[in-house]
Structures are given as C-alpha cells and as structure tokens.
Write a protein that holds these residues in place. Structure first.
Motif, mmCIF file in Angstrom:
data_model
loop_
_atom_site.group_PDB
_atom_site.id
_atom_site.type_symbol
_atom_site.label_atom_id
_atom_site.label_comp_id
_atom_site.label_asym_id
_atom_site.label_seq_id
_atom_site.Cartn_x
_atom_site.Cartn_y
_atom_site.Cartn_z
ATOM 1 N N PRO A 78 0.819 -1.227 0.000
ATOM 2 C CA PRO A 78 0.000 0.000 0.000
ATOM 3 C C PRO A 78 0.849 1.272 0.000
ATOM 4 O O PRO A 78 0.410 2.312 -0.517
ATOM 5 C CB PRO A 78 -0.828 -0.127 1.290
ATOM 6 C CG PRO A 78 -0.777 -1.588 1.635
ATOM 7 C CD PRO A 78 0.543 -2.085 1.162
ATOM 8 N N ALA A 79 2.059 1.211 0.576
ATOM 9 C CA ALA A 79 2.880 2.416 0.637
ATOM 10 C C ALA A 79 3.498 2.773 -0.713
ATOM 11 O O ALA A 79 4.053 3.864 -0.869
ATOM 12 C CB ALA A 79 3.989 2.243 1.674
ATOM 13 N N ALA A 80 3.415 1.871 -1.700
ATOM 14 C CA ALA A 80 4.003 2.151 -3.010
ATOM 15 C C ALA A 80 3.131 3.058 -3.855
ATOM 16 O O ALA A 80 3.591 3.568 -4.879
ATOM 17 C CB ALA A 80 4.275 0.847 -3.766
ATOM 18 N N TYR A 81 1.875 3.246 -3.458
ATOM 19 C CA TYR A 81 0.957 4.092 -4.228
ATOM 20 C C TYR A 81 0.897 5.474 -3.612
ATOM 21 O O TYR A 81 0.900 5.633 -2.395
ATOM 22 C CB TYR A 81 -0.448 3.475 -4.269
ATOM 23 C CG TYR A 81 -0.475 2.107 -4.920
ATOM 24 C CD1 TYR A 81 -0.533 1.975 -6.301
ATOM 25 C CD2 TYR A 81 -0.419 0.956 -4.135
ATOM 26 C CE1 TYR A 81 -0.544 0.720 -6.890
ATOM 27 C CE2 TYR A 81 -0.442 -0.303 -4.721
ATOM 28 C CZ TYR A 81 -0.507 -0.406 -6.100
ATOM 29 O OH TYR A 81 -0.529 -1.646 -6.679
ATOM 30 N N LYS A 82 0.808 6.470 -4.444
ATOM 31 C CA LYS A 82 0.727 7.852 -4.004
ATOM 32 C C LYS A 82 -0.716 8.317 -4.061
ATOM 33 O O LYS A 82 -1.412 8.099 -5.068
ATOM 34 C CB LYS A 82 1.590 8.738 -4.908
ATOM 35 C CG LYS A 82 1.625 10.191 -4.484
ATOM 36 C CD LYS A 82 2.512 11.002 -5.419
ATOM 37 C CE LYS A 82 2.538 12.470 -5.000
ATOM 38 N NZ LYS A 82 3.386 13.277 -5.924
ATOM 39 N N VAL A 83 -1.148 8.927 -2.977
ATOM 40 C CA VAL A 83 -2.528 9.401 -2.913
ATOM 41 C C VAL A 83 -2.666 10.612 -3.823
ATOM 42 O O VAL A 83 -1.900 11.576 -3.734
ATOM 43 C CB VAL A 83 -2.915 9.754 -1.465
ATOM 44 C CG1 VAL A 83 -4.358 10.259 -1.417
ATOM 45 C CG2 VAL A 83 -2.742 8.534 -0.568
#
Length: 260
Positions: free
Chosen positions: A187-192
C-alpha cells in the motif's frame, strides 16, 4: 661641283662638328603625349563621351586539343548518295570451298518403320504390370494404422465447425503473489492523488497562528509618559506663548502668603 686634277669628288668644306649653340635635336621630347583619356577602345575611355557597344570573340585556348576528331580520313564509296546506293544491282558468285564437309544425316536404310507399332497405328489400350525389381530397397513407409483422422469434438476440428470454447488455467506457484510477496507492491508504493486534480477544487481556508496575551511582567508606559497636549494629528495646534525672563539665583523669591 668642280673636280680636282686627281679626279676626286669635291664634298665641300662642311665636316661633322659640335653645334655652336643649343638646337632642338639635342634634347628629347615626349611627343604628342596628352593627359586626356582616349575615345577609342574599352579601357581608359573618356567617361564623359558616349561609348558604342563592343563585341569580342572568345580567347584562343592555350592548349589546342588535336585528338578530338580524326579528320577527313574516311573514304566514302562513289555509289553512296544522300538517298542511298545508286546504280544497278550487282551479284557475285562464291567460289567452291576447298574441303567439303561430310554430312552426318542418316540415310533411308537406317529407319525401321515396321517397328513403329502403336505409335503410327491405332490400337486398344494395353496395360502391363512391371515385375518387382530385385535391387529395390525396402522403403520405410508408414502403414494405414499410422494415420489418425482429425477429431470431431473440441476446438481443434478441421473439417467441422466448432463452437467457442473457454478454459480456465490453473494458478501457477512460481508467479503467485501468495508464494512471493516481493513481486507485488504494498500500500505504501501508491501515491494518494489529490481529489482536486480530477474533480472540482473546493474553496480552501487557512487558520492563522494563535496570538498570546502579553503577561503582566512586560514594561508598560504609565499615564505620565503620554503628552496629549502635544498631539497635533487630531486637532489644530493652539498658539503657545512664554512669559518672564530668567532671574538670577541670588534674588530672593517673592513671598505672597505668610503664615502668622
């Protein structure tokens, strides 16, 4: 002129000598040399006069090419004109060759028409079975049982139409994310993404910092530090006057009220 007794020519008394005075023949002269430009030719022509057009021929080449043409070295026959050959037709007889070449053509006795058989005469068709050759090698050809007809079921039919088929493939162990979690991002690999990029941006507000009340230990000016009479921003300044003069410190003060 007269002649002497010795029959010599009398040339007179004049002999070559230096002239007694200067003559013009002893001095050089430039002749008819004028400073005005000429009226002939193209170079150094008088610019104030009209000059007619001049044409020149091409300059001669320094090296003349002599091998460009063979010259009139061809001999044209007399019976050749611009319309072709002239005169009556001429014929010539060739001589007999010295060595006659022997003909290799076969003679009439070398043919056998009786052996022509079915080639020249009509006959019924005849078939013959040739015998098996002894030197024939054993051919490794497959038998009838080696061939299989194409299937009639499934998607691989060749001679019959087939309905569309769908298959579900099995899950591979090597490429499954359950077996190797490093192959899938977390989940941390995606940027909001900010919603204001793909939707209407709402109004934004900001909150200022908190202003603290000054404490009691701060230095505050008292009432005596202000001079309201000197304020000239809110009202006009009244005229000021000064009275009296500076007295000496040795003069006794004036006593008005005396306590009895």
């Amino acid at each position: 002129g007269a002649t002497n007794s010795n029959d010599e020519l009398w040339v007179g008394s004049w002999r070559p000598h230096r002239p007694r005075g200067p003559i013009a023949a002893l001095y050089g002269s430039p002749g008819p040399k004028y400073a005005l430009p000429g009226l002939i030719g193209a170079s150094q022509h008088d610019p104030t006069k009209y000059k007619a057009p001049m044409f020149s021929f091409g300059a001669r080449r320094e090296e003349v090419i002599t091998n460009c043409s063979p010259g009139p070295r061809y001999q044209i026959p007399q019976n050749i004109t611009r319309k072709g050959k002239s005169g009556t037709p001429a014929f010539s007889l060739l001589g007999r060759p010295k060595q006659l070449q022997l003909s290799i053509v076969p003679g009439p006795g070398q043919y056998s028409p009786e052996r022509s058989g079915k080639i020249t005469t009509r006959s019924a068709p005849a078939y013959s079975l040739s015998g098996r050759r002894k030197d024939r090698s054993n051919s490794q050809t497959p038998g009838p049982d080696a061939y299989t007809l194409p299937p009639m079921l499934g998607c691989k039919t060749v001679v019959a139409p087939s309905a569309p088929n769908y298959t579900l493939q099995g899950r591979s162990k090597t490429t499954s994310f359950n077996e190797d979690p490093n192959k899938t991002p977390g989940p941390a690999a995606y940027k909001v993404v900010d919603p204001s990029i793909y939707r209407q941006k709402p109004p934004q507000y900001s909150i200022k910092g908190r202003n603290f009340v000054p404490e009691g230990n701060t230095q505050k000016p008292g009432p005596g530090a202000y001079f309201p009479e000197r304020v000239t921003f809110t009202r006009a300044k009244a005229p000021s006057f000064s009275f009296g003069m500076r007295h000496s410190q040795y003069i006794a003060p004036l006593v008005v009220n005396v306590n009895e």
